[in-house]
Design a protein around this motif. Structure first.
Motif, PDB file in Angstrom:
ATOM      1  N   GLU A   1      -0.224   2.864  -3.330  1.00 57.04           N
ATOM      2  CA  GLU A   1      -1.486   3.804  -3.002  1.00 57.04           C
ATOM      3  C   GLU A   1      -1.069   5.360  -2.828  1.00 57.04           C
ATOM      4  O   GLU A   1      -0.097   5.566  -2.170  1.00 57.04           O
ATOM      5  CB  GLU A   1      -2.230   3.497  -1.850  1.00 57.04           C
TER       6      GLU A   1
ATOM      7  N   LYS B   1      -8.015  -3.398  -0.937  1.00 53.81           N
ATOM      8  CA  LYS B   1      -8.847  -3.005   0.095  1.00 53.81           C
ATOM      9  C   LYS B   1      -9.010  -4.260   1.069  1.00 53.81           C
ATOM     10  O   LYS B   1      -8.630  -5.325   1.145  1.00 53.81           O
ATOM     11  CB  LYS B   1     -10.274  -3.109  -0.544  1.00 53.81           C
TER      12      LYS B   1
ATOM     13  N   ARG C   1      -3.945   5.221   3.893  1.00 55.05           N
ATOM     14  CA  ARG C   1      -4.984   4.981   4.784  1.00 55.05           C
ATOM     15  C   ARG C   1      -6.249   4.799   4.387  1.00 55.05           C
ATOM     16  O   ARG C   1      -7.171   4.295   4.872  1.00 55.05           O
ATOM     17  CB  ARG C   1      -4.967   5.920   5.651  1.00 55.05           C
ATOM     18  N   LYS C   2      -6.298   5.016   3.046  1.00 58.16           N
ATOM     19  CA  LYS C   2      -7.705   5.162   2.127  1.00 58.16           C
ATOM     20  C   LYS C   2      -7.216   4.503   0.848  1.00 58.16           C
ATOM     21  O   LYS C   2      -7.151   5.120  -0.131  1.00 58.16           O
ATOM     22  CB  LYS C   2      -8.259   6.434   2.265  1.00 58.16           C
ATOM     23  N   PRO C   3      -6.957   3.220   0.824  1.00 62.16           N
ATOM     24  CA  PRO C   3      -6.593   2.316  -0.465  1.00 62.16           C
ATOM     25  C   PRO C   3      -7.605   2.625  -1.512  1.00 62.16           C
ATOM     26  O   PRO C   3      -8.701   2.384  -1.162  1.00 62.16           O
ATOM     27  CB  PRO C   3      -6.270   1.178   0.141  1.00 62.16           C
ATOM     28  N   ARG C   4      -7.102   2.831  -2.701  1.00 55.48           N
ATOM     29  CA  ARG C   4      -7.832   2.811  -3.885  1.00 55.48           C
ATOM     30  C   ARG C   4      -7.914   1.536  -4.525  1.00 55.48           C
ATOM     31  O   ARG C   4      -8.997   1.012  -5.030  1.00 55.48           O
ATOM     32  CB  ARG C   4      -7.177   3.802  -4.830  1.00 55.48           C
TER      33      ARG C   4
ATOM     34  N   ASN D   1      -2.879   7.329  -1.021  1.00 50.70           N
ATOM     35  CA  ASN D   1      -3.278   7.624   0.560  1.00 50.70           C
ATOM     36  C   ASN D   1      -3.389   6.103   0.872  1.00 50.70           C
ATOM     37  O   ASN D   1      -4.318   5.640   1.063  1.00 50.70           O
ATOM     38  CB  ASN D   1      -4.330   8.315   0.705  1.00 50.70           C
TER      39      ASN D   1
ATOM     40  N   ARG E   1       0.718  -1.247   0.019  1.00 46.33           N
ATOM     41  CA  ARG E   1      -0.209  -0.108   0.010  1.00 46.33           C
ATOM     42  C   ARG E   1       0.798   1.352  -0.026  1.00 46.33           C
ATOM     43  O   ARG E   1       0.577   2.044  -0.762  1.00 46.33           O
ATOM     44  CB  ARG E   1      -0.876   0.060   1.283  1.00 46.33           C
TER      45      ARG E   1
END
Length: 232
Positions: free
Chosen positions: A211, A221, A215-218, A213, A207
């Motif tokens: 990614e 998941k 912490r907010k993976p695109r 971010n 990640r």
């Protein structure tokens, strides 16, 4: 058939010699180094197929050595350490190591892990003429299994062999959720042991690399309480 070269890096001569004997008995050629600085010099001038790397060493320890190696090379690295705490394992794997063996180690276990890592590394580096073309595209994420290459947008991402295998597994099975246990068994080819943080450490590193971010993976998941997946 070309000989496979294993670099043994440990500040204890007894350990270097002992591991060298086991590796030679399995048909491998060995090169030895007493510290990380010497190991990096050897890597500049010699083709090495796998590194067995001690954590605690003078001048340049195994963690720093592993980080420097990963700046240029993706060859398998197995860390050796007398420490057994989970945090030490996490630190070792976070630096890019592919596996971790605690001292005192069972020689048969070390040999099995060496063979396992070399098999996976060979599969990831088969010449293009001998494999079918295989490219997986998920939005801007492109995984080229033929050339062992990952890009996000126009940026090429450097992954370790194990990171690549995890990403490839999830990408080949888009929208399918894999538990930590299944990922470990499919990628490492061994039974999953309870309290093994290896998969989570590798997921975190993937990640951080693919990614925007983490912490907010695109792409990669988390399905809470179940496992991980890559969505289309």
């Amino acid at each position: 058939m070309d000989k496979e070269y294993i670099l043994i890096v440990d500040d204890e001569k007894e350990i270097r010699d002992l591991v060298g004997i086991y590796m030679k008995n399995e048909g491998y050629e060995t090169i030895k180094a007493e510290n990380g600085i010497k190991a990096l010099e050897i890597l500049k001038n010699k083709k090495i197929d796998l590194i067995i790397l001690d954590v605690m060493m003078p001048k340049l320890d195994g963690i720093e050595t592993c980080i420097k190696i990963r700046e240029e090379k993706n060859i398998p690295i197995i860390m050796l350490s007398a420490k057994t705490e989970d945090m030490d394992k996490i630190i070792g794997l976070t630096t890019g190591a592919d596996d971790y063996v605690c001292k005192p180690f069972n020689p048969l276990e070390l040999i099995a892990r060496v063979k396992s890592q070399l098999r996976r590394y060979k599969k990831l580096n088969i010449p293009q003429n001998f494999v079918k073309e295989g490219v997986i595209e998920i939005d801007d994420l492109v995984i080229d299994s033929t050339n062992y290459k990952v890009t996000v947008g126009k940026e090429e991402i450097k992954l370790t062999p194990m990171e690549f295998k995890i990403l490839e597994l999830l990408a080949e099975n888009k929208n399918r959720v894999f538990s930590i246990e299944k990922i470990y068994e499919r990628v490492w080819g061994e039974d999953y042991m309870e309290s093994n943080n290896t998969v989570m450490v590798h997921i975190r590193k993937i990640r951080e690399k693919i990614e925007v971010n983490p912490r907010k993976p695109r792409y990669l998941k988390t399905v809470w309480g179940v496992g991980y997946k890559i969505e289309e």
